[in-house]
Design a protein around this motif. Structure first.
Motif, PDB file in Angstrom:
ATOM      1  N   GLN A   1     -12.159  -0.100  25.536  1.00 53.43           N
ATOM      2  CA  GLN A   1     -13.424   0.146  26.220  1.00 53.43           C
ATOM      3  C   GLN A   1     -14.242  -1.127  26.366  1.00 53.43           C
ATOM      4  O   GLN A   1     -14.917  -1.344  27.368  1.00 53.43           O
ATOM      5  CB  GLN A   1     -14.216   1.197  25.429  1.00 53.43           C
ATOM      6  CG  GLN A   1     -15.595   1.514  25.973  1.00 53.43           C
ATOM      7  CD  GLN A   1     -16.281   2.601  25.173  1.00 53.43           C
ATOM      8  OE1 GLN A   1     -15.647   3.364  24.478  1.00 53.43           O
ATOM      9  NE2 GLN A   1     -17.599   2.654  25.269  1.00 53.43           N
ATOM     10  N   SER A   2     -14.176  -1.997  25.352  1.00 52.10           N
ATOM     11  CA  SER A   2     -15.035  -3.183  25.327  1.00 52.10           C
ATOM     12  C   SER A   2     -14.328  -4.458  25.790  1.00 52.10           C
ATOM     13  O   SER A   2     -14.758  -5.568  25.463  1.00 52.10           O
ATOM     14  CB  SER A   2     -15.598  -3.383  23.917  1.00 52.10           C
ATOM     15  OG  SER A   2     -14.560  -3.392  22.956  1.00 52.10           O
ATOM     16  N   PHE A   3     -13.221  -4.311  26.529  1.00 51.52           N
ATOM     17  CA  PHE A   3     -12.528  -5.400  27.223  1.00 51.52           C
ATOM     18  C   PHE A   3     -11.770  -6.363  26.300  1.00 51.52           C
ATOM     19  O   PHE A   3     -10.625  -6.677  26.546  1.00 51.52           O
ATOM     20  CB  PHE A   3     -13.477  -6.213  28.133  1.00 51.52           C
ATOM     21  CG  PHE A   3     -14.455  -5.407  28.922  1.00 51.52           C
ATOM     22  CD1 PHE A   3     -14.085  -4.205  29.520  1.00 51.52           C
ATOM     23  CD2 PHE A   3     -15.765  -5.822  29.072  1.00 51.52           C
ATOM     24  CE1 PHE A   3     -14.989  -3.445  30.254  1.00 51.52           C
ATOM     25  CE2 PHE A   3     -16.676  -5.085  29.794  1.00 51.52           C
ATOM     26  CZ  PHE A   3     -16.287  -3.888  30.381  1.00 51.52           C
ATOM     27  N   HIS A   4     -12.439  -6.897  25.255  1.00 53.08           N
ATOM     28  CA  HIS A   4     -11.797  -7.809  24.310  1.00 53.08           C
ATOM     29  C   HIS A   4     -11.186  -9.029  24.986  1.00 53.08           C
ATOM     30  O   HIS A   4     -10.084  -9.465  24.633  1.00 53.08           O
ATOM     31  CB  HIS A   4     -10.736  -7.081  23.480  1.00 53.08           C
ATOM     32  CG  HIS A   4     -11.309  -6.149  22.449  1.00 53.08           C
ATOM     33  ND1 HIS A   4     -12.123  -6.569  21.435  1.00 53.08           N
ATOM     34  CD2 HIS A   4     -11.187  -4.819  22.302  1.00 53.08           C
ATOM     35  CE1 HIS A   4     -12.480  -5.536  20.689  1.00 53.08           C
ATOM     36  NE2 HIS A   4     -11.934  -4.458  21.197  1.00 53.08           N
ATOM     37  N   LEU A   5     -11.894  -9.587  25.943  1.00 52.60           N
ATOM     38  CA  LEU A   5     -11.456 -10.842  26.543  1.00 52.60           C
ATOM     39  C   LEU A   5     -11.905 -12.012  25.671  1.00 52.60           C
ATOM     40  O   LEU A   5     -12.862 -11.908  24.911  1.00 52.60           O
ATOM     41  CB  LEU A   5     -12.029 -10.994  27.948  1.00 52.60           C
ATOM     42  CG  LEU A   5     -11.652  -9.900  28.952  1.00 52.60           C
ATOM     43  CD1 LEU A   5     -12.340 -10.157  30.287  1.00 52.60           C
ATOM     44  CD2 LEU A   5     -10.143  -9.812  29.131  1.00 52.60           C
ATOM     45  N   ILE A   6     -11.198 -13.125  25.776  1.00 53.70           N
ATOM     46  CA  ILE A   6     -11.561 -14.323  25.019  1.00 53.70           C
ATOM     47  C   ILE A   6     -12.606 -15.088  25.835  1.00 53.70           C
ATOM     48  O   ILE A   6     -12.305 -15.569  26.935  1.00 53.70           O
ATOM     49  CB  ILE A   6     -10.320 -15.193  24.762  1.00 53.70           C
ATOM     50  CG1 ILE A   6      -9.277 -14.381  23.976  1.00 53.70           C
ATOM     51  CG2 ILE A   6     -10.698 -16.459  23.993  1.00 53.70           C
ATOM     52  CD1 ILE A   6      -7.914 -15.044  23.896  1.00 53.70           C
TER      53      ILE A   6
ATOM     54  N   ASP B   1      -7.955   3.090  25.563  1.00 60.59           N
ATOM     55  CA  ASP B   1      -8.969   3.769  24.764  1.00 60.59           C
ATOM     56  C   ASP B   1     -10.301   3.750  25.506  1.00 60.59           C
ATOM     57  O   ASP B   1     -10.988   2.739  25.544  1.00 60.59           O
ATOM     58  CB  ASP B   1      -9.099   3.073  23.401  1.00 60.59           C
ATOM     59  CG  ASP B   1      -9.988   3.855  22.432  1.00 60.59           C
ATOM     60  OD1 ASP B   1     -10.359   4.996  22.759  1.00 60.59           O
ATOM     61  OD2 ASP B   1     -10.287   3.324  21.355  1.00 60.59           O
ATOM     62  N   GLU B   2     -10.655   4.883  26.130  1.00 57.20           N
ATOM     63  CA  GLU B   2     -11.895   4.999  26.898  1.00 57.20           C
ATOM     64  C   GLU B   2     -12.076   3.811  27.837  1.00 57.20           C
ATOM     65  O   GLU B   2     -13.108   3.106  27.784  1.00 57.20           O
ATOM     66  CB  GLU B   2     -13.094   5.105  25.946  1.00 57.20           C
ATOM     67  CG  GLU B   2     -13.137   6.378  25.137  1.00 57.20           C
ATOM     68  CD  GLU B   2     -13.631   7.587  25.928  1.00 57.20           C
ATOM     69  OE1 GLU B   2     -13.894   7.450  27.141  1.00 57.20           O
ATOM     70  OE2 GLU B   2     -13.739   8.669  25.342  1.00 57.20           O
ATOM     71  N   PRO B   3     -11.108   3.540  28.713  1.00 55.60           N
ATOM     72  CA  PRO B   3     -11.163   2.308  29.519  1.00 55.60           C
ATOM     73  C   PRO B   3     -12.326   2.240  30.499  1.00 55.60           C
ATOM     74  O   PRO B   3     -12.617   1.162  31.023  1.00 55.60           O
ATOM     75  CB  PRO B   3      -9.818   2.325  30.256  1.00 55.60           C
ATOM     76  CG  PRO B   3      -9.430   3.767  30.299  1.00 55.60           C
ATOM     77  CD  PRO B   3      -9.928   4.352  29.017  1.00 55.60           C
ATOM     78  N   THR B   4     -12.992   3.376  30.754  1.00 54.29           N
ATOM     79  CA  THR B   4     -14.139   3.351  31.674  1.00 54.29           C
ATOM     80  C   THR B   4     -15.450   3.623  30.946  1.00 54.29           C
ATOM     81  O   THR B   4     -16.485   3.796  31.583  1.00 54.29           O
ATOM     82  CB  THR B   4     -13.961   4.406  32.792  1.00 54.29           C
ATOM     83  OG1 THR B   4     -13.915   5.717  32.199  1.00 54.29           O
ATOM     84  CG2 THR B   4     -12.667   4.171  33.548  1.00 54.29           C
ATOM     85  N   GLY B   5     -15.423   3.625  29.617  1.00 55.32           N
ATOM     86  CA  GLY B   5     -16.593   4.021  28.848  1.00 55.32           C
ATOM     87  C   GLY B   5     -17.808   3.137  29.032  1.00 55.32           C
ATOM     88  O   GLY B   5     -18.941   3.602  28.895  1.00 55.32           O
ATOM     89  N   ASN B   6     -17.605   1.853  29.340  1.00 55.12           N
ATOM     90  CA  ASN B   6     -18.730   0.928  29.493  1.00 55.12           C
ATOM     91  C   ASN B   6     -19.072   0.657  30.953  1.00 55.12           C
ATOM     92  O   ASN B   6     -19.809  -0.292  31.248  1.00 55.12           O
ATOM     93  CB  ASN B   6     -18.420  -0.409  28.799  1.00 55.12           C
ATOM     94  CG  ASN B   6     -18.610  -0.324  27.299  1.00 55.12           C
ATOM     95  OD1 ASN B   6     -19.358   0.516  26.808  1.00 55.12           O
ATOM     96  ND2 ASN B   6     -17.926  -1.171  26.561  1.00 55.12           N
ATOM     97  N   LEU B   7     -18.542   1.476  31.860  1.00 53.51           N
ATOM     98  CA  LEU B   7     -18.722   1.211  33.283  1.00 53.51           C
ATOM     99  C   LEU B   7     -19.472   2.354  33.958  1.00 53.51           C
ATOM    100  O   LEU B   7     -19.432   3.500  33.505  1.00 53.51           O
ATOM    101  CB  LEU B   7     -17.343   1.047  33.956  1.00 53.51           C
ATOM    102  CG  LEU B   7     -16.419  -0.003  33.335  1.00 53.51           C
ATOM    103  CD1 LEU B   7     -15.046   0.067  33.982  1.00 53.51           C
ATOM    104  CD2 LEU B   7     -17.012  -1.400  33.480  1.00 53.51           C
TER     105      LEU B   7
END
Length: 226
Positions: free
Chosen positions: A94-99, A168-174
């Motif tokens: 959900q929170s992307f976890h990009l570097i 895991d909730e891939p659209t939860g923050n959008l």
């Protein structure tokens, strides 16, 4: 069901809490077929995300067995699990976890570089183009919108052509419109790459797009298991 790609047998997860042990999962039996799209639904605290983490070897079961592609995840050490995930799984959070210190292109190339792929950046560039972000390849996560960051995360998850995609909730923050576009993209990527998709979601309209829906309640499967 023949030749399941994921098999969970009497899987349990107990974690230490402030007031003592907390049972998160209480005897999960579940099989997921190759190429299937499976939605995991249920109220907050029902164990959905924990179950997904066990499937990906990101959390260890305290009881029972988790097998992926015929391999017992519980028998692997942390290094073996990391290598197994790198070669066989893509995970979208959900929170992307990009570097944050890496460009979009560099973020997508990371799993390929770790695998020693000589063409890591060429493949990463092609994957970014596939998710509509070719012109943004040189931008850092902080310069991208939430929807764009999730597109980068999707590109990173599928660039190694994993057999299993976990979301895991891939659209939860959008917002709803951006979330709908991301889900269209996720299902399109899954279909084009032939991966098995297991997705945690609170959204009924997203769950309805899956081949099968499994409901969880209080750490147990409530419906739909096979």
């Amino acid at each position: 069901m023949t030749d399941p790609i994921l098999t969970l047998a009497d899987v349990r997860l107990t974690l230490d809490g402030n007031a003592g042990p907390v049972e998160i999962l209480r005897g999960i039996d579940l099989r997921v077929a190759r190429g299937e799209t499976l939605g995991l639904v249920g109220p907050s605290g029902s164990g959905k995300s924990s179950l997904l983490m066990l499937m990906g070897g990101l959390e260890r079961a305290t009881g029972g067995h988790v097998r992926a592609l015929g391999q017992d995840l519980g028998a692997m050490n942390e290094d073996q699990l990391a290598r197994f995930r790198r070669g066989n799984m893509g995970v979208v959070f959900q929170s992307f976890h990009l570097i944050p210190t890496m460009t979009a292109l560099e973020n997508v190339a990371v799993p390929l570089e770790l695998a020693g792929a000589a063409d890591a950046f060429d493949r990463a560039e092609a994957e970014l183009a596939a998710v509509g972000l070719g012109p943004r390849a040189g931008h850092y996560p902080g310069q991208l919108s939430g929807g764009e960051q999730q597109r980068v995360a999707l590109a990173r998850a599928v660039v190694t052509r994993p057999a299993i995609l976990l979301a895991d909730e891939p659209t939860g923050n959008l917002d709803s419109a951006t979330g709908a576009a991301i889900m269209d993209l996720l299902f399109d990527l899954r279909e084009s790459h032939g991966a098995t998709l297991v997705m945690v979601t609170h959204a009924p309209e997203l769950a309805a797009r899956c081949d099968r829906v499994v409901g969880l309640a209080d750490g147990r499967i409530a419906e739909g298991a096979a």
